[in-house]
Structures are given as structure tokens and as C-alpha cells.
Design a protein around this motif. Structure first.
Motif, mmCIF file in Angstrom:
data_model
loop_
_atom_site.group_PDB
_atom_site.id
_atom_site.type_symbol
_atom_site.label_atom_id
_atom_site.label_comp_id
_atom_site.label_asym_id
_atom_site.label_seq_id
_atom_site.Cartn_x
_atom_site.Cartn_y
_atom_site.Cartn_z
ATOM 1 N N GLU A 114 0.827 -1.215 0.000
ATOM 2 C CA GLU A 114 0.000 0.000 0.000
ATOM 3 C C GLU A 114 0.864 1.270 0.000
ATOM 4 O O GLU A 114 0.772 2.108 0.900
ATOM 5 N N PRO A 115 1.728 1.416 -0.994
ATOM 6 C CA PRO A 115 2.636 2.576 -1.007
ATOM 7 C C PRO A 115 1.911 3.893 -1.285
ATOM 8 O O PRO A 115 0.830 3.911 -1.890
ATOM 9 N N ASP A 116 2.512 4.978 -0.826
ATOM 10 C CA ASP A 116 2.023 6.322 -1.160
ATOM 11 C C ASP A 116 2.445 6.703 -2.567
ATOM 12 O O ASP A 116 1.721 7.397 -3.279
ATOM 13 N N VAL A 117 3.660 6.267 -2.933
ATOM 14 C CA VAL A 117 4.273 6.648 -4.208
ATOM 15 C C VAL A 117 5.095 5.474 -4.719
ATOM 16 O O VAL A 117 5.678 4.720 -3.933
ATOM 17 N N ILE A 118 5.163 5.340 -6.043
ATOM 18 C CA ILE A 118 6.055 4.376 -6.676
ATOM 19 C C ILE A 118 6.996 5.161 -7.582
ATOM 20 O O ILE A 118 6.562 6.053 -8.311
ATOM 21 N N LEU A 119 8.273 4.827 -7.526
ATOM 22 C CA LEU A 119 9.290 5.564 -8.270
ATOM 23 C C LEU A 119 10.004 4.605 -9.219
ATOM 24 O O LEU A 119 10.578 3.603 -8.778
ATOM 25 N N ILE A 120 9.958 4.900 -10.517
ATOM 26 C CA ILE A 120 10.563 4.013 -11.511
ATOM 27 C C ILE A 120 11.308 4.834 -12.554
ATOM 28 O O ILE A 120 11.163 6.052 -12.638
ATOM 29 N N GLU A 121 12.102 4.122 -13.371
ATOM 30 C CA GLU A 121 12.776 4.777 -14.484
ATOM 31 C C GLU A 121 12.035 4.475 -15.776
ATOM 32 O O GLU A 121 11.168 3.597 -15.838
ATOM 33 N N SER A 122 12.417 5.166 -16.830
ATOM 34 C CA SER A 122 11.678 5.094 -18.088
ATOM 35 C C SER A 122 11.667 3.686 -18.679
ATOM 36 O O SER A 122 10.683 3.270 -19.290
ATOM 37 N N ARG A 123 12.740 2.932 -18.492
ATOM 38 C CA ARG A 123 12.802 1.573 -19.055
ATOM 39 C C ARG A 123 11.747 0.675 -18.413
ATOM 40 O O ARG A 123 11.079 -0.105 -19.091
ATOM 41 N N THR A 124 11.584 0.787 -17.095
ATOM 42 C CA THR A 124 10.561 0.003 -16.402
ATOM 43 C C THR A 124 9.164 0.450 -16.826
ATOM 44 O O THR A 124 8.250 -0.371 -16.958
ATOM 45 N N ALA A 125 9.020 1.747 -17.081
ATOM 46 C CA ALA A 125 7.706 2.286 -17.428
ATOM 47 C C ALA A 125 7.175 1.750 -18.751
ATOM 48 O O ALA A 125 5.956 1.744 -18.978
ATOM 49 N N GLU A 126 8.061 1.310 -19.626
ATOM 50 C CA GLU A 126 7.621 0.846 -20.944
ATOM 51 C C GLU A 126 6.612 -0.294 -20.846
ATOM 52 O O GLU A 126 5.718 -0.402 -21.678
ATOM 53 N N ASN A 127 6.743 -1.125 -19.821
ATOM 54 C CA ASN A 127 5.884 -2.301 -19.724
ATOM 55 C C ASN A 127 4.909 -2.280 -18.552
ATOM 56 O O ASN A 127 3.879 -2.963 -18.613
ATOM 57 N N THR A 128 5.213 -1.531 -17.501
ATOM 58 C CA THR A 128 4.410 -1.679 -16.284
ATOM 59 C C THR A 128 3.852 -0.377 -15.717
ATOM 60 O O THR A 128 3.239 -0.395 -14.650
ATOM 61 N N TYR A 129 4.041 0.735 -16.396
ATOM 62 C CA TYR A 129 3.590 2.010 -15.814
ATOM 63 C C TYR A 129 2.096 2.006 -15.502
ATOM 64 O O TYR A 129 1.679 2.410 -14.412
ATOM 65 N N GLU A 130 1.269 1.575 -16.435
ATOM 66 C CA GLU A 130 -0.181 1.635 -16.242
ATOM 67 C C GLU A 130 -0.608 0.814 -15.032
ATOM 68 O O GLU A 130 -1.422 1.258 -14.214
ATOM 69 N N GLN A 131 -0.053 -0.399 -14.898
ATOM 70 C CA GLN A 131 -0.421 -1.247 -13.760
ATOM 71 C C GLN A 131 0.045 -0.640 -12.447
ATOM 72 O O GLN A 131 -0.683 -0.640 -11.446
ATOM 73 N N LEU A 132 1.278 -0.112 -12.443
ATOM 74 C CA LEU A 132 1.811 0.487 -11.216
ATOM 75 C C LEU A 132 1.041 1.738 -10.822
ATOM 76 O O LEU A 132 0.760 1.971 -9.639
ATOM 77 N N ASN A 133 0.665 2.523 -11.807
ATOM 78 C CA ASN A 133 -0.043 3.767 -11.521
ATOM 79 C C ASN A 133 -1.443 3.510 -10.968
ATOM 80 O O ASN A 133 -2.036 4.399 -10.355
ATOM 81 N N GLN A 134 -1.966 2.323 -11.197
ATOM 82 C CA GLN A 134 -3.246 1.967 -10.594
ATOM 83 C C GLN A 134 -3.099 1.616 -9.119
ATOM 84 O O GLN A 134 -4.050 1.719 -8.348
ATOM 85 N N ILE A 135 -1.888 1.224 -8.723
ATOM 86 C CA ILE A 135 -1.627 0.899 -7.321
ATOM 87 C C ILE A 135 -1.389 2.169 -6.511
ATOM 88 O O ILE A 135 -1.925 2.333 -5.405
ATOM 89 N N ALA A 136 -0.582 3.068 -7.048
ATOM 90 C CA ALA A 136 -0.244 4.320 -6.357
ATOM 91 C C ALA A 136 0.293 5.298 -7.389
ATOM 92 O O ALA A 136 0.736 4.889 -8.472
#
Length: 317
Positions: A114-136
Motif C-alpha cells: 500500500e505505497p504512497d508513491v512508486i518511483l521508476i525509471e523510463s525503461r521500467t515504465a515501458e511495460n508496467t507504468y499503467e499497472q503500477l499507476n493503478q496501485i499508487a
């Protein structure tokens, strides 16, 4: 008149009760329900102004967080190090939850935190940004190395953005300034060497490569900030393959030798070759063997400081 006085007495009594209530709660810390907006590679993210639980899915951002005195709540693991913390930061991460690799994050494990924020780099975002952004709210950082030309401080950009998320920009700037002073002092010692040509080599399973003068913050640290001179055959911007027959042409006074985990056979054959043993750095015992630590370390204040310490010990300072 009597009714008016009664009302005044009643109002006064309410005010006294309110003041008493305030006095009774001042010892308890109030929660910060405010937010701030962070601009990142995917647009804007509205995050809490007081972050309690942040999940970080890239090594350099873990370094950045620890640099400003913040501890992540969850971190990615590094497959090449057995699915554990990055070794040079492990001592500061004991007990922090692990949530898979940057390339393959464990979405379920992240959601459970249950994080407040998730921090990633652009390479990770290519495949998982949408799913992660639904979490936090998910902040995407990252930059292309060569976009910054001769700006040797380009690696600090993401550090300053992360510091902004915590309202700690001043702390980050102070840490950067301290590192710059340490780098300058080390540079004076390196520049005073009579022979300071350096080659930064990577041994792979079936190939040998030489790193460039630019193209990565570690390379920039070695050649631009610290003042080592590039040995012959050192490319300017992109690492290049190097045949064993070409090794004598390096003429390097110092060699940083990075070996992949599966490079044992190739490395052994290279070291047994007279072509290798005749390089000045090899003859003088000035080969510093490492693994990919330096590629991670070059992105952060903590890591760069450790590289400098290793180099000073290596050259006998």
C-alpha cells in the motif's frame, strides 16, 4: 438584557472549551494531508507532501533516497546479485521489503505494501507504468546519457527531483557540493601522476569490450571529473569490442577490469595470454578488478564517493 448576557456567557464557555481541547492535543503530531505535484516523464503525479511509504524500482533512485536521509519502503532486487539488495547499499536496506526486479516487478507484492508513491525509471515504465499507476501515483524519471553533452553533472537531475518530492532540495545540493569537493581533491592527486592513462574494460562470456570516455556517469567521473587520460583505443561515446590481438595497443597505465558472472573462461584465457601480461598496467600491478558495481555506483552520491575511495586506495593515496 438578561438574555444577551446569557448568550455572551454561553459563547465564552464554548471558547474556553475549544481552547482547552486545543491545549490537550498539541502534544500529538498532526497528520499532513497536503499534496504536491511532481512533473515527470509521463506527465504529472499528485503525491502526498509527506511521503511515508515509497516503493523504488531502480538502484540509482535507492542511492538518491538514502543520500537525502530517506529510507524506501520497498525496493527492487538485482538478479545478477542473487535476487537481493545491491551489495553496496545492502547495509542501509536491511529489513526493507523486496518486490521483484525492475524488469519484472511483483505487482501483487507492491500492492500489499500500500505505497504512497512508486518511483521508476523510463525503461521500467515501458511495460508496467499503467499497472503500477493503478496501485499508487507513479513517478517516472530517467534521462539519456548523451543528451547532456559536456554537462558532467547530468546524473544529479533525478536526485534533485526526488529531493523535491521530500522538500529536501537543500539537503541534496549540500550532498552534491560535498561530493564535488571530494572529487576535486582526488582529481588533484590523479593529475599529479606522471602516467595516468586508464582503460575501463568489460569482460563478457565471449568478448572483451572497452568503455567510452562518455556515455555513462561512471565513465564521465573517471575521465572528465577525476582527470584520468583515456588509454589508446578508448572510444569517445559508445563502448566497443576489443580483440585480444589489439590489447597491446592499449598502453594503459591503469586498468579497471569488470567481469560478467559468466566470463570466467574468457577471463582466464585472457590473463594467461602474453598479450595481456605485457600491458604496463598489468606489469605494474595496477589492475583494479570489479564487477558491475561501478555501473550502479556511478549514478549516485553514495556510490560515486565509494568509487573515489577505491581509486585513491588503488593508486596509493
Amino acid at each position: 438584557m438578561y438574555r444577551m448576557k446569557s448568550i455572551q456567557v454561553l459563547v465564552l464557555a464554548v471558547l474556553v472549551l475549544l481552547l482547552a481541547a486545543c491545549n490537550n492535543t498539541t502534544a500529538e503530531p498532526s497528520s499532513d494531508s497536503g499534496t504536491r505535484t511532481i512533473t515527470h516523464l509521463k506527465g504529472e503525479a499528485v503525491i502526498p507532501s509527506k511521503i511515508e511509504k515509497i516503493v523504488v524500482l531502480t538502484a540509482e533512485y535507492i542511492d538518491h533516497l538514502l543520500t537525502i536521509g530517506e529510507r524506501p519502503y520497498g525496493v527492487n532486487t538485482e538478479v545478477r546479485y542473487g535476487g537481493d539488495y545491491l551489495p553496496y547499499l545492502a547495509g542501509m536496506l536491511e529489513g526493507v521489503a523486496t518486490v521483484g526486479s525492475a524488469d519484472n516487478p511483483n505487482l501483487e507484492a507492491i500492492a500489499l505494501l500500500e505505497p504512497d508513491v512508486i518511483l521508476i525509471e523510463s525503461r521500467t515504465a515501458e511495460n508496467t507504468y499503467e499497472q503500477l499507476n493503478q496501485i499508487a501515483p507513479t513517478v517516472v524519471l530517467g534521462n539519456e546519457w548523451l543528451d547532456y553533452g559536456d554537462d558532467t553533472s547530468f546524473w544529479t537531475k533525478d536526485l534533485l527531483t526526488i529531493a523535491e518530492m521530500y522538500d529536501k532540495t537543500d539537503v541534496a545540493k549540500q550532498k552534491i557540493a560535498e561530493l564535488e569537493q571530494k572529487t576535486a581533491q582526488a582529481s588533484e592527486k590523479i593529475k599529479a601522476l606522471d602516467n595516468k592513462q586508464l582503460a575501463y574494460l568489460r569482460v563478457r562470456a565471449k568478448a572483451l569490450q572497452v568503455y567510452a570516455q562518455k556515455g555513462h556517469p561512471t565513465n564521465v567521473l573517471l575521465y572528465q571529473d577525476l582527470g584520468f587520460e583515456p588509454a589508446a583505443l578508448t572510444p569517445e561515446e559508445q563502448r566497443a569490442d576489443l580483440s585480444l590481438e589489439k590489447i597491446p595497443e592499449l598502453g594503459a597505465d591503469f586498468i579497471v577490469l569488470e567481469a560478467d558472472p559468466n566470463a570466467g573462461d574468457f577471463l582466464g584465457n585472457m590473463k594467461n595470454s602474453p598479450l595481456w601480461s605485457n600491458i604496463p598496467a598489468v606489469k605494474e600491478g595496477r589492475v583494479h578488478e570489479t564487477d558491475s558495481f561501478w555501473l550502479f555506483k556511478g549514478w549516485g552520491v553514495i556510490g560515486r564517493g565509494e568509487i573515489i575511495d577505491e581509486i585513491l586506495a588503488w593508486i596509493g593515496e
